[in-house]
Design a protein around this motif. Structure first.
Motif, PDB file in Angstrom:
ATOM      1  N   THR A 213       0.828  -1.209   0.000  1.00 18.01           N
ATOM      2  CA  THR A 213       0.000   0.000   0.000  1.00 18.01           C
ATOM      3  C   THR A 213       0.862   1.258   0.000  1.00 18.01           C
ATOM      4  OG1 THR A 213      -1.813  -1.126   1.168  1.00 18.01           O
ATOM      5  CG2 THR A 213      -1.772   1.286   1.254  1.00 18.01           C
TER       6      THR A 213
ATOM      7  N   ASP B 198       2.685   1.552  -3.355  1.00 18.68           N
ATOM      8  CA  ASP B 198       1.764   1.975  -4.414  1.00 18.68           C
ATOM      9  C   ASP B 198       1.455   3.469  -4.329  1.00 18.68           C
ATOM     10  OD1 ASP B 198       1.701  -0.577  -5.369  1.00 18.68           O
ATOM     11  OD2 ASP B 198      -0.269  -1.095  -4.538  1.00 18.68           O
ATOM     12  N   ALA B 199       1.444   3.991  -3.110  1.00 16.65           N
ATOM     13  CA  ALA B 199       1.188   5.431  -2.927  1.00 16.65           C
ATOM     14  C   ALA B 199       2.325   6.242  -3.542  1.00 16.65           C
ATOM     15  CB  ALA B 199       1.053   5.751  -1.447  1.00 16.65           C
TER      16      ALA B 199
ATOM     17  N   THR C 233       2.288   5.766  -7.718  1.00 14.15           N
ATOM     18  CA  THR C 233       1.136   6.331  -8.433  1.00 14.15           C
ATOM     19  C   THR C 233       1.533   7.585  -9.225  1.00 14.15           C
ATOM     20  OG1 THR C 233      -0.408   5.527  -6.760  1.00 14.15           O
ATOM     21  CG2 THR C 233      -1.174   7.319  -8.171  1.00 14.15           C
ATOM     22  N   THR C 234       1.095   7.617 -10.457  1.00 14.03           N
ATOM     23  CA  THR C 234       1.376   8.773 -11.323  1.00 14.03           C
ATOM     24  C   THR C 234       0.086   9.546 -11.592  1.00 14.03           C
ATOM     25  OG1 THR C 234       1.070   7.401 -13.306  1.00 14.03           O
ATOM     26  CG2 THR C 234       3.313   7.582 -12.435  1.00 14.03           C
TER      27      THR C 234
ATOM     28  N   LYS D 150      -3.132  12.083  -8.911  1.00 15.04           N
ATOM     29  CA  LYS D 150      -3.121  11.610  -7.535  1.00 15.04           C
ATOM     30  C   LYS D 150      -1.717  11.312  -7.021  1.00 15.04           C
ATOM     31  CE  LYS D 150      -7.779   9.620  -7.687  1.00 15.04           C
ATOM     32  NZ  LYS D 150      -8.581   8.397  -7.468  1.00 15.04           N
ATOM     33  N   SER D 151      -0.729  11.598  -7.810  1.00 14.31           N
ATOM     34  CA  SER D 151       0.649  11.319  -7.424  1.00 14.31           C
ATOM     35  C   SER D 151       1.125  12.269  -6.329  1.00 14.31           C
ATOM     36  CB  SER D 151       1.575  11.437  -8.630  1.00 14.31           C
ATOM     37  OG  SER D 151       2.929  11.317  -8.242  1.00 14.31           O
TER      38      SER D 151
ATOM     39  N   ARG E 164       3.195  15.050  -7.708  1.00 18.60           N
ATOM     40  CA  ARG E 164       2.626  16.059  -8.606  1.00 18.60           C
ATOM     41  C   ARG E 164       2.981  17.458  -8.084  1.00 18.60           C
ATOM     42  NH1 ARG E 164      -2.158  18.969  -8.754  1.00 18.60           N
ATOM     43  NH2 ARG E 164      -2.872  17.920  -6.844  1.00 18.60           N
TER      44      ARG E 164
ATOM     45  N   ASN F 138       8.902   6.557  -8.090  1.00 18.07           N
ATOM     46  CA  ASN F 138       7.682   6.796  -8.866  1.00 18.07           C
ATOM     47  C   ASN F 138       7.690   6.125 -10.239  1.00 18.07           C
ATOM     48  OD1 ASN F 138       6.021   9.262 -10.655  1.00 18.07           O
ATOM     49  ND2 ASN F 138       5.069   8.301  -8.884  1.00 18.07           N
TER      50      ASN F 138
ATOM     51  N   ASN G  34       6.367   2.966 -13.238  1.00 15.69           N
ATOM     52  CA  ASN G  34       6.710   1.574 -13.546  1.00 15.69           C
ATOM     53  C   ASN G  34       8.220   1.426 -13.742  1.00 15.69           C
ATOM     54  OD1 ASN G  34       3.988   1.002 -13.509  1.00 15.69           O
ATOM     55  ND2 ASN G  34       3.758   1.091 -15.737  1.00 15.69           N
TER      56      ASN G  34
ATOM     57  N   TYR H 243       8.402   0.456  -7.485  1.00 14.05           N
ATOM     58  CA  TYR H 243       7.539  -0.456  -8.242  1.00 14.05           C
ATOM     59  C   TYR H 243       7.958  -1.907  -8.001  1.00 14.05           C
ATOM     60  CZ  TYR H 243       5.292  -2.677 -12.272  1.00 14.05           C
ATOM     61  OH  TYR H 243       4.541  -3.499 -13.069  1.00 14.05           O
TER      62      TYR H 243
ATOM     63  N   SER I  79       6.975  -3.043  -4.534  1.00 11.87           N
ATOM     64  CA  SER I  79       5.543  -3.317  -4.500  1.00 11.87           C
ATOM     65  C   SER I  79       5.257  -4.728  -5.007  1.00 11.87           C
ATOM     66  CB  SER I  79       4.783  -2.293  -5.351  1.00 11.87           C
ATOM     67  OG  SER I  79       3.410  -2.627  -5.438  1.00 11.87           O
TER      68      SER I  79
END
Length: 275
Positions: free
Chosen positions: A109, A112-113, A116-117, A120-121, A124, A225, A227, A232, A235
């Protein structure tokens, strides 16, 4: 003394089909084969033939045994490993494996946070307002360093929890997965050090907040951040650890090598009473 064809010694055995004879031949053709075998037994040629045959067979078996010696060792090791795998899982083992599952879920979890791109990254860029020494405010586009630190800190905490619980579980399959994750981390040690993350002797991570806050957030983003990033891969490895722990814990729902229902599965006692 006159002996006709119906009164020779073969006539005595003419009715015995086991010698291959018949009523027309008087059994003589079958008896001739029998007499030949008898002669070979009497003069020892049959015995010599059998001795030569079994000696050759023994030699061939010995040769094959030597050739397959290495394979036999591998087979023994495979069987030994199989026996270890079949070892019954205790209730205490299940509790420890469940802790590994929970820790692995939490790590996935948090990872993944970070990976995430998009909108919601955590990486950002947004309008960041700061104050200088005189108290003058200024706004500029940039990373929310505090939010990124919180996300990475959760990642480190959950990562360490997985390492700790995996060691406590002491399960071959779980250890193999966690070791793979640690090897992945070790391969990224230099990049982690640059953002204030170091690897302890026990494989856990240490996060230096001051060093992290001063580091380049662009480097942090590259590491965690998207893939293919370090985040990654962690995860994915967390998912594999979770799967391994769940699979090992589920072995409580199977019969043991003794033919009884595994003791770690409480409902199995009803079945054990029948054995």
């Amino acid at each position: 003394m006159n002996i006709n064809t119906r009164q020779n010694y073969s006539y005595l055995f003419s009715s015995m089909n086991m010698f291959g004879g018949n009523s027309n031949s008087g059994g003589f053709s079958g008896m001739s084969g029998l007499l030949g075998d008898y002669a070979s037994l009497k003069n020892g040629s049959y015995g010599r033939l059998m001795k030569a045959y079994y000696t050759a067979d023994k030699t061939d078996s010995t040769s094959k045994s030597k050739k397959n010696n290495h394979s036999n060792v591998i087979d023994e090791l495979t069987r030994a490993n199989s026996n270890l795998t079949k070892k019954a899982v205790t209730k205490d083992d299940v509790k420890k494996l469940n802790k590994v599952e929970n820790a692995a879920d939490a790590l996935k979890t948090s990872a993944d946070a970070l990976i995430t791109t998009g909108s919601k990254s955590v990486f950002r860029e947004k309008d960041i307002t700061t104050k200088d020494e005189k108290g003058v405010e200024s706004t500029a586009r940039g990373y929310d360093t505090n939010a990124i630190y919180d996300a990475v800190n959760k990642f480190v905490t959950n990562y360490n929890s997985v390492i700790t619980t995996a060691k406590e579980a002491d399960n071959a399959n779980v250890n193999s997965r966690s070791t793979s994750m640690m090897n992945n981390t070790a391969a990224n040690e230099k990049s982690l050090n640059k953002i204030g993350i170091s690897i302890n002797k026990d494989g856990t991570l240490a996060l230096d907040k001051d060093a992290f806050m001063k580091s380049d957030m662009g480097s942090v983003k590259s590491l965690f951040n998207g893939n293919g990033s370090y985040g990654y891969r962690v995860s994915a490895q967390a998912s594999m650890i979770d799967y391994a722990a769940d699979r090992e814990a589920s072995r409580t729902n199977t019969y043991t090598v003794d033919g009884t229902y595994n003791a770690a599965f409480s409902r199995g006692n009803i079945y054990n009473s029948y054995f």
